[in-house]
Design a protein around this motif. Structure first.
Motif, PDB file in Angstrom:
ATOM      1  N   SER A  42       0.832  -1.336   0.112  1.00 48.71           N
ATOM      2  CA  SER A  42      -0.021  -0.067   0.024  1.00 48.71           C
ATOM      3  C   SER A  42       0.899   1.222  -0.004  1.00 48.71           C
ATOM      4  CB  SER A  42      -0.821  -0.122   1.199  1.00 48.71           C
ATOM      5  OG  SER A  42      -0.043  -0.045   2.436  1.00 48.71           O
ATOM      6  N   VAL A  43       2.159   1.204  -0.597  1.00 47.42           N
ATOM      7  CA  VAL A  43       2.834   2.400  -0.461  1.00 47.42           C
ATOM      8  C   VAL A  43       2.696   3.163  -1.591  1.00 47.42           C
ATOM      9  CG1 VAL A  43       4.803   1.048   0.966  1.00 47.42           C
ATOM     10  CG2 VAL A  43       4.875   1.182  -1.793  1.00 47.42           C
ATOM     11  N   ALA A  44       2.999   4.416  -1.643  1.00 47.00           N
ATOM     12  CA  ALA A  44       2.690   5.459  -2.594  1.00 47.00           C
ATOM     13  C   ALA A  44       4.007   5.273  -3.460  1.00 47.00           C
ATOM     14  CB  ALA A  44       2.544   6.775  -2.027  1.00 47.00           C
ATOM     15  N   ILE A  45       3.377   5.131  -4.665  1.00 42.45           N
ATOM     16  CA  ILE A  45       4.615   5.138  -5.775  1.00 42.45           C
ATOM     17  C   ILE A  45       4.743   6.509  -6.355  1.00 42.45           C
ATOM     18  CG2 ILE A  45       5.167   4.184  -8.170  1.00 42.45           C
ATOM     19  CD1 ILE A  45       3.048   1.940  -7.397  1.00 42.45           C
ATOM     20  N   THR A  46       6.095   7.114  -6.172  1.00 43.79           N
ATOM     21  CA  THR A  46       6.376   8.340  -6.400  1.00 43.79           C
ATOM     22  C   THR A  46       7.064   8.347  -7.813  1.00 43.79           C
ATOM     23  OG1 THR A  46       8.698   8.226  -5.868  1.00 43.79           O
ATOM     24  CG2 THR A  46       6.964   8.982  -4.016  1.00 43.79           C
ATOM     25  N   ALA A  47       7.267   9.509  -8.499  1.00 41.45           N
ATOM     26  CA  ALA A  47       7.759   9.836  -9.980  1.00 41.45           C
ATOM     27  C   ALA A  47       9.213   9.202  -9.823  1.00 41.45           C
ATOM     28  CB  ALA A  47       7.653  11.008 -10.295  1.00 41.45           C
ATOM     29  N   ASP A  48       9.842   9.499  -8.639  1.00 40.71           N
ATOM     30  CA  ASP A  48      11.166   8.767  -8.549  1.00 40.71           C
ATOM     31  C   ASP A  48      11.392   7.275  -8.523  1.00 40.71           C
ATOM     32  OD1 ASP A  48      14.232   9.379  -7.700  1.00 40.71           O
ATOM     33  OD2 ASP A  48      13.495   8.583  -5.914  1.00 40.71           O
ATOM     34  N   ALA A  49      10.162   6.755  -7.664  1.00 37.49           N
ATOM     35  CA  ALA A  49      10.416   5.223  -7.346  1.00 37.49           C
ATOM     36  C   ALA A  49      10.183   4.579  -9.052  1.00 37.49           C
ATOM     37  CB  ALA A  49       9.242   4.940  -6.606  1.00 37.49           C
ATOM     38  N   ARG A  50       9.334   5.249  -9.787  1.00 39.86           N
ATOM     39  CA  ARG A  50       8.973   4.867 -11.198  1.00 39.86           C
ATOM     40  C   ARG A  50      10.295   4.802 -11.951  1.00 39.86           C
ATOM     41  NH1 ARG A  50       3.712   7.279 -10.257  1.00 39.86           N
ATOM     42  NH2 ARG A  50       2.270   5.593  -9.967  1.00 39.86           N
ATOM     43  N   THR A  51      11.074   6.140 -11.961  1.00 41.60           N
ATOM     44  CA  THR A  51      12.496   6.215 -12.717  1.00 41.60           C
ATOM     45  C   THR A  51      13.330   5.248 -12.341  1.00 41.60           C
ATOM     46  OG1 THR A  51      11.976   8.526 -12.839  1.00 41.60           O
ATOM     47  CG2 THR A  51      14.249   7.729 -13.122  1.00 41.60           C
ATOM     48  N   LYS A  52      13.511   4.812 -10.841  1.00 43.92           N
ATOM     49  CA  LYS A  52      14.373   3.782 -10.165  1.00 43.92           C
ATOM     50  C   LYS A  52      13.964   2.397 -10.777  1.00 43.92           C
ATOM     51  CE  LYS A  52      15.997   6.294  -6.380  1.00 43.92           C
ATOM     52  NZ  LYS A  52      15.875   6.736  -4.960  1.00 43.92           N
ATOM     53  N   ALA A  53      12.574   2.371 -10.898  1.00 42.39           N
ATOM     54  CA  ALA A  53      12.271   0.840 -11.421  1.00 42.39           C
ATOM     55  C   ALA A  53      12.579   0.716 -12.712  1.00 42.39           C
ATOM     56  CB  ALA A  53      10.587   0.697 -11.023  1.00 42.39           C
ATOM     57  N   ALA A  54      12.246   1.521 -13.574  1.00 45.90           N
ATOM     58  CA  ALA A  54      12.488   1.655 -15.277  1.00 45.90           C
ATOM     59  C   ALA A  54      14.023   1.454 -15.419  1.00 45.90           C
ATOM     60  CB  ALA A  54      12.109   2.781 -15.883  1.00 45.90           C
ATOM     61  N   ALA A 132       6.628  -0.002  -7.791  1.00 48.58           N
ATOM     62  CA  ALA A 132       6.618   0.639  -9.190  1.00 48.58           C
ATOM     63  C   ALA A 132       7.146  -0.601 -10.457  1.00 48.58           C
ATOM     64  CB  ALA A 132       7.743   1.672  -9.025  1.00 48.58           C
ATOM     65  N   LEU A 133       7.988  -1.471  -9.711  1.00 46.00           N
ATOM     66  CA  LEU A 133       8.448  -2.743 -10.648  1.00 46.00           C
ATOM     67  C   LEU A 133       7.161  -3.325 -10.992  1.00 46.00           C
ATOM     68  CD1 LEU A 133      11.809  -3.460  -9.547  1.00 46.00           C
ATOM     69  CD2 LEU A 133      11.063  -3.074 -11.664  1.00 46.00           C
ATOM     70  N   ARG A 134       6.545  -3.732  -9.893  1.00 45.09           N
ATOM     71  CA  ARG A 134       5.243  -4.631 -10.145  1.00 45.09           C
ATOM     72  C   ARG A 134       4.284  -3.810 -11.029  1.00 45.09           C
ATOM     73  NH1 ARG A 134       0.828  -2.591  -8.198  1.00 45.09           N
ATOM     74  NH2 ARG A 134       1.611  -2.139  -6.074  1.00 45.09           N
ATOM     75  N   GLU A 135       3.971  -2.406 -10.828  1.00 48.27           N
ATOM     76  CA  GLU A 135       3.175  -1.607 -11.852  1.00 48.27           C
ATOM     77  C   GLU A 135       3.629  -1.524 -13.225  1.00 48.27           C
ATOM     78  OE1 GLU A 135       1.632   2.794 -11.058  1.00 48.27           O
ATOM     79  OE2 GLU A 135       3.682   2.726 -11.814  1.00 48.27           O
ATOM     80  N   TYR A 136       4.918  -1.683 -13.278  1.00 51.29           N
ATOM     81  CA  TYR A 136       5.589  -1.695 -14.576  1.00 51.29           C
ATOM     82  C   TYR A 136       5.277  -3.078 -15.427  1.00 51.29           C
ATOM     83  CZ  TYR A 136       9.113  -1.228 -18.288  1.00 51.29           C
ATOM     84  OH  TYR A 136       9.937  -1.082 -19.370  1.00 51.29           O
TER      85      TYR A 136
END
Length: 143
Positions: A42-54, A132-136
């Motif tokens: 239930s953690v918030a996915i930030t733009a920074d987390a999405r960048t790191k995940a990519a 963010a990886l799961r979201e990706y």
């Protein structure tokens, strides 16, 4: 003792995979009765987390799963079972979000899948990046 070239290649790849700390999804997450709407972190996915995940997907996961997540990366050639194709709609519908996240952090063996899917223990303290990886991975299933 004589060791075949194919066995050496498999062992070499497994060692490289572990050294690189694996990739996200590997031999796949559990094929349970879950759905893409199942409970995940239930953690918030930030733009920074999405960048790191990519960045992590590109540097770690694409080795086996391919740059587009189709299971056709350069490291996939000698693997059995083959890496998960994240575009597979049947798999996307069957796997729980929490199992994807568990696979990312703890590896394939943690969810009863291939032990060649290495763990990413460094991500256990970064739940927003794991989410963010799961979201990706889920987004790849919609392409």
């Amino acid at each position: 003792m004589k060791v075949s070239a194919s066995r050496i290649a498999v062992y070499s790849f497994a060692l490289v995979s572990v050294a690189l700390s694996g990739c996200g999804g590997g031999g796949g997450a559990a094929d349970g009765a879950g759905s893409s709407g199942s409970k995940a972190s239930s953690v918030a996915i930030t733009a920074d987390a999405r960048t790191k995940a990519a960045e992590i997907f590109k540097s770690r996961c694409s080795t086996c799963h391919g740059i587009d997540g189709k299971g056709d990366g350069p490291g996939a050639a000698n693997l059995n079972p083959k890496p998960r194709n994240y575009h597979d709609q049947k798999w996307q519908a069957s796997v729980k979000d929490e199992d994807i996240e568990k696979t990312i952090v703890y590896g394939g063996a943690a969810v009863g899948k291939s032990a060649v899917m290495a763990a990413n223990p460094d991500l256990s303290s970064k739940p927003e990046v794991v989410a963010a990886l799961r979201e990706y991975i889920r987004r790849l299933g919609k392409e």
